[in-house]
Design a protein around this motif. Structure first.
Motif, PDB file in Angstrom:
ATOM      1  N   LEU A 285       0.829  -1.198   0.000  1.00 38.75           N
ATOM      2  CA  LEU A 285       0.000   0.000   0.000  1.00 38.75           C
ATOM      3  C   LEU A 285       0.868   1.254   0.000  1.00 38.75           C
ATOM      4  O   LEU A 285       1.909   1.287   0.654  1.00 38.75           O
ATOM      5  N   PRO A 286       0.440   2.293  -0.693  1.00 40.38           N
ATOM      6  CA  PRO A 286       1.138   3.583  -0.560  1.00 40.38           C
ATOM      7  C   PRO A 286       0.936   4.134   0.843  1.00 40.38           C
ATOM      8  O   PRO A 286      -0.068   3.830   1.502  1.00 40.38           O
ATOM      9  N   PRO A 287       1.866   4.931   1.347  1.00 44.66           N
ATOM     10  CA  PRO A 287       1.781   5.418   2.726  1.00 44.66           C
ATOM     11  C   PRO A 287       0.458   6.094   3.075  1.00 44.66           C
ATOM     12  O   PRO A 287      -0.041   5.939   4.189  1.00 44.66           O
ATOM     13  N   ALA A 288      -0.127   6.831   2.150  1.00 43.72           N
ATOM     14  CA  ALA A 288      -1.368   7.552   2.468  1.00 43.72           C
ATOM     15  C   ALA A 288      -2.521   6.615   2.807  1.00 43.72           C
ATOM     16  O   ALA A 288      -3.430   6.983   3.553  1.00 43.72           O
ATOM     17  N   LEU A 289      -2.504   5.396   2.275  1.00 48.41           N
ATOM     18  CA  LEU A 289      -3.563   4.436   2.575  1.00 48.41           C
ATOM     19  C   LEU A 289      -3.222   3.564   3.769  1.00 48.41           C
ATOM     20  O   LEU A 289      -4.092   2.970   4.384  1.00 48.41           O
ATOM     21  N   LEU A 290      -1.957   3.467   4.100  1.00 47.69           N
ATOM     22  CA  LEU A 290      -1.528   2.533   5.142  1.00 47.69           C
ATOM     23  C   LEU A 290      -1.277   3.211   6.486  1.00 47.69           C
ATOM     24  O   LEU A 290      -1.582   2.662   7.536  1.00 47.69           O
ATOM     25  N   SER A 291      -0.753   4.411   6.474  1.00 50.00           N
ATOM     26  CA  SER A 291      -0.214   4.992   7.703  1.00 50.00           C
ATOM     27  C   SER A 291      -1.226   5.796   8.513  1.00 50.00           C
ATOM     28  O   SER A 291      -0.857   6.407   9.511  1.00 50.00           O
ATOM     29  N   GLY A 292      -2.458   5.825   8.096  1.00 55.11           N
ATOM     30  CA  GLY A 292      -3.454   6.489   8.925  1.00 55.11           C
ATOM     31  C   GLY A 292      -3.894   7.847   8.422  1.00 55.11           C
ATOM     32  O   GLY A 292      -4.409   8.656   9.193  1.00 55.11           O
ATOM     33  N   ASP A 293      -3.702   8.139   7.135  1.00 53.96           N
ATOM     34  CA  ASP A 293      -4.208   9.385   6.572  1.00 53.96           C
ATOM     35  C   ASP A 293      -5.691   9.189   6.273  1.00 53.96           C
ATOM     36  O   ASP A 293      -6.087   8.838   5.165  1.00 53.96           O
ATOM     37  N   GLU A 294      -6.515   9.418   7.299  1.00 48.62           N
ATOM     38  CA  GLU A 294      -7.931   9.115   7.160  1.00 48.62           C
ATOM     39  C   GLU A 294      -8.626  10.049   6.168  1.00 48.62           C
ATOM     40  O   GLU A 294      -9.649   9.690   5.586  1.00 48.62           O
ATOM     41  N   GLN A 295      -8.095  11.237   5.986  1.00 46.48           N
ATOM     42  CA  GLN A 295      -8.694  12.142   5.003  1.00 46.48           C
ATOM     43  C   GLN A 295      -8.569  11.546   3.600  1.00 46.48           C
ATOM     44  O   GLN A 295      -9.533  11.559   2.818  1.00 46.48           O
ATOM     45  N   PHE A 296      -7.391  10.986   3.298  1.00 49.17           N
ATOM     46  CA  PHE A 296      -7.200  10.355   1.998  1.00 49.17           C
ATOM     47  C   PHE A 296      -8.005   9.068   1.903  1.00 49.17           C
ATOM     48  O   PHE A 296      -8.593   8.764   0.850  1.00 49.17           O
ATOM     49  N   GLN A 297      -8.044   8.290   2.989  1.00 48.21           N
ATOM     50  CA  GLN A 297      -8.845   7.065   2.995  1.00 48.21           C
ATOM     51  C   GLN A 297     -10.322   7.379   2.783  1.00 48.21           C
ATOM     52  O   GLN A 297     -11.023   6.671   2.055  1.00 48.21           O
ATOM     53  N   THR A 298     -10.809   8.443   3.441  1.00 46.27           N
ATOM     54  CA  THR A 298     -12.202   8.844   3.280  1.00 46.27           C
ATOM     55  C   THR A 298     -12.505   9.170   1.821  1.00 46.27           C
ATOM     56  O   THR A 298     -13.550   8.779   1.271  1.00 46.27           O
ATOM     57  N   LYS A 299     -11.595   9.875   1.188  1.00 50.74           N
ATOM     58  CA  LYS A 299     -11.772  10.249  -0.216  1.00 50.74           C
ATOM     59  C   LYS A 299     -11.911   9.013  -1.092  1.00 50.74           C
ATOM     60  O   LYS A 299     -12.784   8.946  -1.975  1.00 50.74           O
ATOM     61  N   GLN A 300     -11.080   8.008  -0.833  1.00 54.27           N
ATOM     62  CA  GLN A 300     -11.126   6.794  -1.652  1.00 54.27           C
ATOM     63  C   GLN A 300     -12.392   5.982  -1.381  1.00 54.27           C
ATOM     64  O   GLN A 300     -12.999   5.445  -2.308  1.00 54.27           O
ATOM     65  N   PHE A 301     -12.782   5.879  -0.101  1.00 55.95           N
ATOM     66  CA  PHE A 301     -13.986   5.095   0.204  1.00 55.95           C
ATOM     67  C   PHE A 301     -15.241   5.806  -0.287  1.00 55.95           C
ATOM     68  O   PHE A 301     -16.222   5.147  -0.664  1.00 55.95           O
ATOM     69  N   THR A 302     -15.234   7.124  -0.304  1.00 53.52           N
ATOM     70  CA  THR A 302     -16.375   7.876  -0.816  1.00 53.52           C
ATOM     71  C   THR A 302     -16.600   7.575  -2.296  1.00 53.52           C
ATOM     72  O   THR A 302     -17.750   7.563  -2.764  1.00 53.52           O
ATOM     73  N   LYS A 303     -15.548   7.308  -3.036  1.00 52.09           N
ATOM     74  CA  LYS A 303     -15.703   6.927  -4.437  1.00 52.09           C
ATOM     75  C   LYS A 303     -16.430   5.591  -4.567  1.00 52.09           C
ATOM     76  O   LYS A 303     -17.063   5.321  -5.590  1.00 52.09           O
TER      77      LYS A 303
END
Length: 490
Positions: A285-303
């Motif tokens: 996983l890229p760091p933004a998805l693995l390390s706890g960047d919930e803002q980025f995770q939220t963006k991806q799950f919203t899609k």
């Protein structure tokens, strides 16, 4: 620029990524499925003797992964635990029937009835793993345990030789224990057996430099184990827990999507960017998805699921709503429940809301939570039938509820009598090899019953003292809450 995935493509990718069966007994870990959340690092330390975790959090997954040299190497690399590369791993106990390595459920039942000391029995398992010559000639575990008791000098010399040779070779012998809820159907006897494992684990930790145990255990079983031996508290100092943060759960989802057996997985990775590959085909996983960047995770799950659990934010945000409603009484969500809920959400969306603008419909997510609740209750009922008997009298009532009211409902339903009859019913009856029945520690003390249910995460106590049930249990048991997720319609 990479073309975005369509709604249908997201659904196809999720279908390929989400397993239909998510229990540890049926899903074998492999290079692609191995996920290494940061919160599990301490559990993989060689000196972490006790690894606590509820059902579905990964105990069996890590037990099996550590037995596999390839997966062990990946874990050593990603967690930076070089010592994992220099271990020799043995099975001390597990769900698989391995009568040459350790006694099974039926054998343990007989050994306990015969009064064989658990400490001697597990010592025999340890020495058998090391190939002790005298024990190799014996076929019955009672005879092996008796040999241990009658030959203390030979036992100690064997351990000394093994330990010194391991130090000379630069390796550590790591003995793994899992599926301890299968040890014995009677809780008191299971507690004795667990106590014997932990006592021997501590003896090896204090008396050797290169022999270590790793015991995967449910918190309630560890708390109930009979730790009446010197320095037992030292086991707590290096204990680890398998916990899952919200970021870990979504990291697991995106990991499974990026490593799915589908051509769309590569498309998904390209959209996000930053993935790293391995020769074995496993992608990081890229760091933004693995390390706890919930803002980025939220963006991806919203899609995937849209932003809200309805027409607007008042219904809740999908990213937070799903894990919040799968959380148990100790604020933990098992990845098994999380993935199961998503798999059901996908199935419901494809069959009932195929034209929806996102891959997952919010009603499908609600039904996924309902299904996860049913599954969790089934699991608890299999492990501990008494839990279901304790919660059933609350059906039709609403939580939060006063403790006095809970105890009154139990008295009205004659719960204590039921628990007593249940114990008597199964005590003399031989069980199948994979069947387990355990009861509460204090079946006739209603206040203690509540405390044990709280420890299990089935109940929780609010700040005002009232008793609550988390949705992951409440829904399937038919217990209400104003404004809460309803029980699934049948």
């Amino acid at each position: 620029m990479t073309t975005p995935l369509s709604v249908q493509e997201y659904r196809e990718l999720l279908a390929a990524a989400l397993p239909e069966a998510t229990d540890g007994d049926t899903v074998e870990p492999n290079v692609q499925s191995l996920f290494t959340p940061d919160s599990h690092r301490a559990a993989l330390y060689v000196d972490s003797t006790v690894v606590r975790g509820g059902r579905g959090v990964g105990k069996t997954f890590w037990y099996r992964s550590l037995l596999d040299e390839t997966l062990r190497e990946i874990a050593a690399q990603e967690y930076g635990i070089d010592r994992l590369r220099r271990v020799e791993v043995y099975r001390g106990y597990g769900a698989a029937m391995e009568p040459d390595l350790y006694p099974g459920t039926g054998n343990l039942r007989q050994l306990m009835e015969e009064g064989v000391p658990p400490y001697d029995l597990w010592y025999a398992v340890l020495l058998t793993a090391f190939g002790q010559p005298e024990l190799r000639e014996l076929t019955e575990w009672r005879d092996k345990a008796a040999w241990v008791r009658n030959n203390p000098g030979a036992v100690e010399r064997t351990i000394q030789v093994v330990d010194r040779q391991a130090q000379a070779d630069g390796v550590t012998h790591l003995i793994l224990f899992d599926a301890l809820d299968r040890l014995h159907r009677v809780r008191a006897q299971a507690d004795r057996l667990v106590g014997g494992i932990l006592e021997l684990a501590l003896a090896m930790r204090l008396g050797t430099r290169a022999i270590r145990f790793k015991v995967f255990i449910r918190p309630d079983m560890y708390d109930g184990a009979l730790l009446h031996f010197p320095d037992a508290s030292k086991l707590i100092s290096n204990a680890a827990a398998l916990t899952w943060s919200r970021a870990n759960l979504y990291g697991l989802l995106f990991h499974t999507m990026g490593n799915a057996d589908s051509g769309l997985a590569a498309h998904f990775r390209d959209l996000i960017g930053g993935w790293q590959g391995e020769a074995a085909g496993r992608r990081h996983l890229p760091p933004a998805l693995l390390s706890g960047d919930e803002q980025f995770q939220t963006k991806q799950f919203t899609k995937i699921a849209g932003p809200y659990m309805g027409s607007n934010f008042r219904k809740g945000h999908t990213f937070t709503w799903l894990p919040n409603h799968l959380m148990d009484g100790v604020e933990q969500v098992s990845p098994r429940s999380f993935l199961s809920a998503l798999q059901k959400a996908l199935s419901e969306t494809r069959s009932q809301y195929a034209g929806y603008e996102f891959a997952l419909h919010h009603e499908g997510i609600r039904r996924g939570v309902q299904k996860a609740s049913e599954t969790r209750v089934i699991e608890v009922s299999e492990d501990m039938p008494w839990v279901s008997r304790a919660i059933e009298p609350l059906a039709g009532h609403q939580v939060p509820i006063e403790q006095e009211k809970v105890e009154d409902l139990w008295r009205e339903s004659r719960l204590v009598d039921d628990l007593r009859k249940e114990a008597q019913r199964y005590e003399p009856v031989p069980l199948e090899e994979d069947e387990v029945r355990t009861g509460p520690r204090y079946p006739e003390d209603l206040a203690e019953l509540i405390e044990e249910l709280i420890e299990l995460g089935v109940m929780r106590r609010r700040a005002d003292g009232r008793i609550d049930l988390p949705d992951v249990y409440r829904i399937a048991f038919g217990v209400g809450r104003k404004g809460g997720v309803p029980r699934v319609a049948t």
